[in-house]
Motif scaffolding. Structure first.
Motif, PDB file in Angstrom:
ATOM      1  N   VAL A  64      30.537  -5.876  37.927  1.00  0.00           N
ATOM      2  CA  VAL A  64      31.680  -4.981  38.148  1.00  0.00           C
ATOM      3  C   VAL A  64      32.711  -5.214  37.048  1.00  0.00           C
ATOM      4  CG1 VAL A  64      33.569  -4.362  39.701  1.00  0.00           C
ATOM      5  CG2 VAL A  64      31.344  -5.001  40.650  1.00  0.00           C
TER       6      VAL A  64
ATOM      7  N   HIS B 216      25.862   4.251  41.809  1.00  0.00           N
ATOM      8  CA  HIS B 216      25.966   3.556  43.089  1.00  0.00           C
ATOM      9  C   HIS B 216      24.722   3.737  43.948  1.00  0.00           C
ATOM     10  CE1 HIS B 216      30.047   2.031  42.750  1.00  0.00           C
ATOM     11  NE2 HIS B 216      30.353   3.163  42.131  1.00  0.00           N
TER      12      HIS B 216
ATOM     13  N   HIS C 114      36.017   5.883  37.827  1.00  0.00           N
ATOM     14  CA  HIS C 114      34.713   5.598  37.234  1.00  0.00           C
ATOM     15  C   HIS C 114      34.601   6.229  35.844  1.00  0.00           C
ATOM     16  CE1 HIS C 114      30.526   4.262  37.719  1.00  0.00           C
ATOM     17  NE2 HIS C 114      30.205   5.339  37.018  1.00  0.00           N
TER      18      HIS C 114
ATOM     19  N   VAL D 277      30.114  -0.093  37.059  1.00  0.00           N
ATOM     20  CA  VAL D 277      29.295  -1.016  37.847  1.00  0.00           C
ATOM     21  C   VAL D 277      27.886  -0.998  37.258  1.00  0.00           C
ATOM     22  CG1 VAL D 277      30.623  -0.683  39.966  1.00  0.00           C
ATOM     23  CG2 VAL D 277      28.614   0.755  39.535  1.00  0.00           C
TER      24      VAL D 277
ATOM     25  N   CYS E  72      35.328   1.196  45.189  1.00  0.00           N
ATOM     26  CA  CYS E  72      34.875   2.108  44.130  1.00  0.00           C
ATOM     27  C   CYS E  72      35.350   3.529  44.410  1.00  0.00           C
ATOM     28  CB  CYS E  72      33.354   2.084  44.034  1.00  0.00           C
ATOM     29  SG  CYS E  72      32.655   0.425  43.892  1.00  0.00           S
TER      30      CYS E  72
END
Length: 582
Positions: free
Chosen positions: A192, A181, A172, A211, A167
């Motif tokens: 994911v 996270h 993102h 995520v 990640c």
């Protein structure tokens, strides 16, 4: 000149203040400053830098404290969860869940499994990123590692394999990187969505654009290197065992392969799979102590089935010439390394076949199964656990066929009559068991004494598959009498490494003889044998309608799985074994 007299000196106020200042004691800062003025220039420069660094550190600590207070007020504080005791860990995770708007999402679209992803992209080059190919996966977080605020790694596990999730904040797109996270921890179920690539070191990874926490694990799990070793916990909480011990998953995949292989083998030979009752008026079909249950509506005690045999033979009578059933049986007996009160068995019945045909089929079925699942006819098995020396079991056909009574006579140095109701024959058996100091509690019937002698002389010496054949009629109330050997039956049991794997015989289809055998069992029960079968008049009536010459066969799936998965405890191959209350 007049002499100097200080007390007569007239001074102005400014002069007085000057004298007073010089007279009062100097503070440490002033002294330090005065001392500093006398230090070399290089030393003064070093001290100045130290003071500036100290001031910066104090300012940074002050800002961090303010930020922590703000985070605490807004509910975003991030603790080192792994350092908490388990009860505190659970409390913190529950509190964190309550702050989430959607802690348990209804759906996460998965467009590829992790095994399929690994297979599809395993050959891409190290450092390559396939940003045009978006995948969506999900699984359980086995490990979480951070490398600064903008880079995190997860090991995501599903379907028996794992993949790295790498990640990076730059990729993102959905929500705040740190906030998303911070919600996810080791043990959680995580979704994911992102592109596939390989790290510079060549490890296949998914690089997320988004995520999502899909389900929270509220309990602190053991670390991967610790595993879960406590047998009590493993058997009672099999879900933890499956999460943490990957070998357990392989065991139950082997079990599934065994069941599927048997099913395919029989299906390809024209057998029909059926289901028969689990609760019966009479505990028949096998010599075993039954469980008793109660039917409220009928106000009737019923027996949980010990075997489906009688129902399956009724179906053959009805014209279903080849039938089989794979299902649970229940026997109210002891719990040990090879016995569980409920277990899985396969039984099949084949019209116009006898026990010789079934021995040939058994060799073909099991030898092909072992070769298919293990890749060889020879396997290694650890009968006393993984730390004990292994034995080699060779499933290469053909297998030895040992006549029970003849082998007992040969090994025991005695000659036995074939009428096992004869007092003289019974005495010879009793004397031999006593001589060998074999434990056989009352009633010391011929069947029980023969069983002890067979175990001592034959079963305990078998390693590779061997058939024990031609059991006496008193031990086999449902088997057909031997066509050329009086007092014996056309029956066999298959043993592997001292354990029974399957039992089969040419079926008794004479209703009069069947009734006599049932009455013999009833007599044994009256004498105290709680494993003897009752008299099933309904089955005898069915036999009077004509059962064709038939071969019947039964196999314990659990014990077979023990050998092919190299487990010496039956609890290892049953997902939820019987356990004593805690």
């Amino acid at each position: 000149l007049k002499p100097f007299r200080p007390q007569s000196l007239r001074v102005t106020p400014s002069h007085s203040e000057s004298l007073h200042c010089k007279a009062r004691p100097r503070g440490p800062e002033a002294m330090e400053a005065e001392k500093g003025d006398r230090l070399p220039a290089a030393e003064r420069k070093r001290l100045k830098k130290e003071q500036e660094a100290k001031a910066r550190a104090e300012e940074k600590a002050k800002k961090a404290a303010e930020k922590a207070e703000q985070a605490q007020a807004s509910g975003k504080v991030e603790e080192k969860l792994e350092d908490l005791d388990p009860s505190k860990y659970r409390e913190n995770r529950i509190a964190a869940l309550k702050r989430l708007s959607d802690p348990y999402p209804h759906k996460w679209d998965v467009n590829i499994s992790i095994p399929a992803l690994i297979e599809k992209y395993k050959d891409i080059e190290a450092g390559a990123h396939l940003e045009s190919e978006i995948v969506s996966i999900a699984g359980r977080v086995k490990n979480k590692r951070t490398s600064g605020a903008k880079l995190m790694f997860y090991d995501l596990f599903a379907d028996g394999v794992r993949v790295q999730v790498m990640c990076q904040a730059q990729h993102h797109e959905d929500g705040d990187f740190e906030e998303e996270h911070a919600k996810i921890n080791r043990g959680d179920i995580m979704g994911v969505r992102g592109f596939v690539g390989k790290s510079n070191k060549g490890e296949l990874s998914v690089f997320p654009k988004a995520v999502k926490l899909l389900a929270t694990c509220l309990h602190m799990l053991p670390k991967d290197h610790q595993g879960l070793k406590d047998q009590e916990v493993r058997y009672r909480r099999r879900y933890l065992d499956l999460m943490l011990n990957e070998d357990v998953r392989r065991t139950f995949y082997i079990r599934s392969k065994i069941v599927n292989f048997i099913r395919h083998f029989l299906d390809s030979r024209g057998f029909l799979e059926v289901e028969t009752p689990m609760m019966n008026m009479i505990a028949g079909g096998a010599t075993a102590k039954p469980f008793i249950t109660h039917h409220n509506e009928l106000d009737l005690d019923l027996y949980m089935r010990v075997a489906p045999e009688l129902y399956l033979k009724m179906l053959v009578i009805g014209g279903l010439d080849r039938v089989f059933e794979i299902g649970r049986n229940f026997r109210n007996e002891g719990i040990d390394l090879t016995h569980n009160p409920e277990f899985t068995a396969c039984e099949f019945y084949m019209a116009y076949a006898d026990y010789n045909d079934l021995m040939d089929m058994t060799e073909e079925l099991f030898s092909a199964m072992v070769l298919n699942i293990k890749g060889s006819y020879k396997i290694e098995y650890h009968p006393n656990g993984p730390d004990s020396p292994p034995v080699e079991i060779d499933f290469t056909p053909p297998w030895p066929r040992i006549s029970m009574v003849e082998e007992i006579e040969k090994k025991g140095g005695v000659k036995l009559g074939r009428n096992f109701d004869d007092p003289e024959t019974l005495k010879k058996l009793d004397d031999l068991v006593t001589k060998l100091e074999l434990e056989c509690p009352p009633p010391r019937s011929a069947a029980r004494l023969l069983d002890k002698l067979c175990g001592h002389y034959i079963e305990d010496h078998i390693v590779s598959p061997s058939f024990i054949t031609e059991h006496p009629q008193v031990m086999s109330p449902l088997a057909k009498w031997h066509r050329s050997k009086p007092g014996l039956t056309e029956r066999f049991e298959l043993f592997v490494n001292t354990k029974e794997i399957c039992n089969a015989y040419t079926e008794l289809n004479d209703p009069e003889r069947q009734m006599q055998c049932f009455l013999g069992q009833q007599k044994a029960a009256q004498e105290g044998d709680d494993e003897a079968q009752g008299v099933d008049h309904e089955f005898v009536t069915a036999l009077e309608h004509g059962l064709p010459p038939t071969g019947g066969w039964g196999c314990g799936v659990d014990r077979l799985t023990m050998f092919l998965s190299d487990k010496n405890n039956i609890k290892e191959v049953i997902l939820f074994p019987a356990m004593k209350p805690q």
